[in-house]
Design a protein around this motif. Structure first.
Motif, mmCIF file in Angstrom:
data_model
loop_
_atom_site.group_PDB
_atom_site.id
_atom_site.type_symbol
_atom_site.label_atom_id
_atom_site.label_comp_id
_atom_site.label_asym_id
_atom_site.label_seq_id
_atom_site.Cartn_x
_atom_site.Cartn_y
_atom_site.Cartn_z
ATOM 1 N N UNK A 1 -24.673 -58.144 -24.313
ATOM 2 C CA UNK A 1 -24.169 -56.804 -24.001
ATOM 3 C C UNK A 1 -24.927 -56.190 -22.834
ATOM 4 N N UNK A 2 -26.233 -56.464 -22.789
ATOM 5 C CA UNK A 2 -27.063 -55.888 -21.725
ATOM 6 C C UNK A 2 -26.781 -56.532 -20.376
ATOM 7 N N UNK A 3 -26.649 -57.878 -20.326
ATOM 8 C CA UNK A 3 -26.438 -58.461 -18.990
ATOM 9 C C UNK A 3 -25.007 -58.290 -18.510
ATOM 10 N N UNK A 4 -24.032 -58.154 -19.403
ATOM 11 C CA UNK A 4 -22.688 -57.795 -18.946
ATOM 12 C C UNK A 4 -22.717 -56.417 -18.288
ATOM 13 N N UNK A 5 -23.393 -55.472 -18.923
ATOM 14 C CA UNK A 5 -23.506 -54.116 -18.364
ATOM 15 C C UNK A 5 -24.308 -54.128 -17.063
ATOM 16 N N UNK A 6 -25.377 -54.928 -17.016
ATOM 17 C CA UNK A 6 -26.245 -54.986 -15.837
ATOM 18 C C UNK A 6 -25.455 -55.493 -14.631
ATOM 19 N N UNK A 7 -24.669 -56.553 -14.818
ATOM 20 C CA UNK A 7 -23.865 -57.097 -13.715
ATOM 21 C C UNK A 7 -22.891 -56.052 -13.198
ATOM 22 N N UNK A 8 -22.228 -55.350 -14.109
ATOM 23 C CA UNK A 8 -21.267 -54.319 -13.723
ATOM 24 C C UNK A 8 -21.958 -53.202 -12.940
ATOM 25 N N UNK A 9 -23.096 -52.726 -13.442
ATOM 26 C CA UNK A 9 -23.785 -51.618 -12.782
ATOM 27 C C UNK A 9 -24.378 -52.025 -11.442
ATOM 28 N N UNK A 10 -24.654 -53.325 -11.263
ATOM 29 C CA UNK A 10 -25.200 -53.819 -9.993
ATOM 30 C C UNK A 10 -24.111 -54.079 -8.965
ATOM 31 N N UNK A 11 -22.845 -53.854 -9.344
ATOM 32 C CA UNK A 11 -21.753 -54.049 -8.411
ATOM 33 C C UNK A 11 -21.220 -55.464 -8.347
ATOM 34 N N UNK A 12 -21.636 -56.314 -9.287
ATOM 35 C CA UNK A 12 -21.137 -57.688 -9.313
ATOM 36 C C UNK A 12 -19.903 -57.809 -10.182
ATOM 37 N N UNK A 13 -19.391 -59.021 -10.294
ATOM 38 C CA UNK A 13 -18.296 -59.297 -11.217
ATOM 39 C C UNK A 13 -18.710 -60.456 -12.122
ATOM 40 N N UNK A 14 -18.175 -60.462 -13.356
ATOM 41 C CA UNK A 14 -18.594 -61.474 -14.309
ATOM 42 C C UNK A 14 -17.453 -61.992 -15.154
ATOM 43 N N UNK A 15 -17.527 -63.288 -15.476
ATOM 44 C CA UNK A 15 -16.514 -63.945 -16.295
ATOM 45 C C UNK A 15 -17.186 -64.643 -17.476
ATOM 46 N N UNK A 16 -16.613 -64.449 -18.655
ATOM 47 C CA UNK A 16 -17.094 -65.149 -19.850
ATOM 48 C C UNK A 16 -16.763 -66.623 -19.710
ATOM 49 N N UNK A 17 -17.760 -67.483 -19.882
ATOM 50 C CA UNK A 17 -17.580 -68.927 -19.716
ATOM 51 C C UNK A 17 -17.274 -69.594 -21.056
ATOM 52 N N UNK A 18 -16.400 -70.607 -21.020
ATOM 53 C CA UNK A 18 -16.021 -71.418 -22.194
ATOM 54 C C UNK A 18 -16.167 -70.637 -23.507
ATOM 55 N N UNK A 19 -15.345 -69.606 -23.714
ATOM 56 C CA UNK A 19 -15.567 -68.681 -24.833
ATOM 57 C C UNK A 19 -15.436 -69.289 -26.216
ATOM 58 N N UNK A 20 -14.617 -70.332 -26.371
ATOM 59 C CA UNK A 20 -14.378 -70.881 -27.709
ATOM 60 C C UNK A 20 -14.788 -72.346 -27.788
ATOM 61 N N UNK A 21 -15.873 -72.664 -27.139
ATOM 62 C CA UNK A 21 -16.334 -74.051 -27.092
ATOM 63 C C UNK A 21 -16.723 -74.544 -28.484
#
Length: 292
Positions: free
Chosen positions: A40-60
């Motif tokens: 939860x923290x690094x998803x928020x951190x990426x967003x606040x830093x102006x980056x974009x993020x994708x969840x990888x292999x969610x149901x591996x």
């Protein structure tokens, strides 16, 4: 980050939590994240830093080799992720691998791709019913060394994997020679879901299109049509089986290179294309919603 001939290199990195779960693909950052963050923290951190993020292999899921455990996404209460990886080559390869077929699969890393995990597609369709949620494909390439007696083979060589899963982006015009402008266009297309995924092994998907035509104009993948009706138009560069999917369920199908379908039913629409029984193309969604 720069152009290497006709290849643009855009740098990102994969983040995970302390348990090596919840892998997150981050792009557009200038700094490395602080350590020991939870998902939860690094998803928020990426967003606040102006980056974009994708969840990888969610149901591996994989159980054949305990030394290579699965790395699923469990932090679905995280807020601010930009999209999810719906098709991951390395995950599918590892989920198919067992002690009987491992040598054959090392020699033929492209042969066993059967398509995205059903659980991921169901989740992706559900997320797109409430908001646009881009989907991308990933190779997860690491060029693993694998020894067979005195011989060392490298699994997932790039020159091989680039003939597999691809994410195609749609942009107006050509990419700029300026690295920053080109990178902005690429990441913008991914964040806006102006992209689709293909398996190059079953054919070059360049030229695939999925569009909606309505009174308000023409719409591309990642966009929302506000109105009472739309005509969906799909075209493919090769003969194939085209399926238009609404809210996770098949809505219309045809064989050939074109599908047109007029509807007054609201929902999240996407396209799956097969060549024979082989999964070839997965589009992002176009949503049809009533005016509010």
């Amino acid at each position: 980050e720069r152009w290497y001939g006709s290849v643009l290199a855009v740098i990102g990195y994969e983040i995970n939590d302390e348990d090596n779960k919840n892998h997150y693909l981050a792009f557009g950052l200038n700094d490395v994240l602080p350590s020991n963050l939870n998902a939860r923290e690094y998803v928020r951190w990426v967003k606040e830093a102006g980056g974009i993020g994708f969840i990888a292999h969610p149901d591996e899921k994989r159980t054949a080799f305990p030394v290579y455990p699965p790395y699923p996404w469990t932090a679905w209460d995280a807020v601010g992720y930009d999209g999810i990886e719906i098709w991951n080559h390395a995950s599918e390869w590892m989920e198919t691998l067992n002690r009987l077929n491992r040598y054959y699969m090392v020699l033929h890393p492209l042969k066993f791709l059967k398509g995205p995990v059903d659980e991921t597609l169901v989740r992706w369709d559900r997320l797109n019913r409430t908001d646009s949620m881009p989907g991308i494909g990933g190779l997860d390439a690491h060029a693993y060394p694998y020894r067979i007696g005195p011989i060392t083979l490298y699994i997932f060589r790039y020159k091989v994997l680039f003939k597999g899963i691809r994410t195609h982006i749609l942009i107006p015009g050509s990419l700029s020679d300026d690295v920053y402008e080109a990178k902005t266009a690429v990441l913008g297309a991914l964040k806006s879901a102006r992209c689709f995924i293909s398996n190059f092994r079953w054919g070059d998907a360049k030229g695939f299109r999925f569009e909606a035509h309505a009174d308000a104009g023409d719409f591309q993948m990642g966009e929302t049509v506000y109105g009472r009706s739309a005509v969906f138009h799909v075209s493919t560069p090769l003969e194939s089986r085209i399926t238009l999917i609404r809210n996770g369920k098949p809505e219309a199908e045809t064989n050939g290179r074109e599908l047109k379908y007029e509807t007054t039913s609201t929902g999240a629409y996407r396209v799956e294309v097969r060549r024979g029984k082989k999964p070839w193309i997965y589009s992002n969604h176009i949503r049809l919603l009533e005016k509010t």
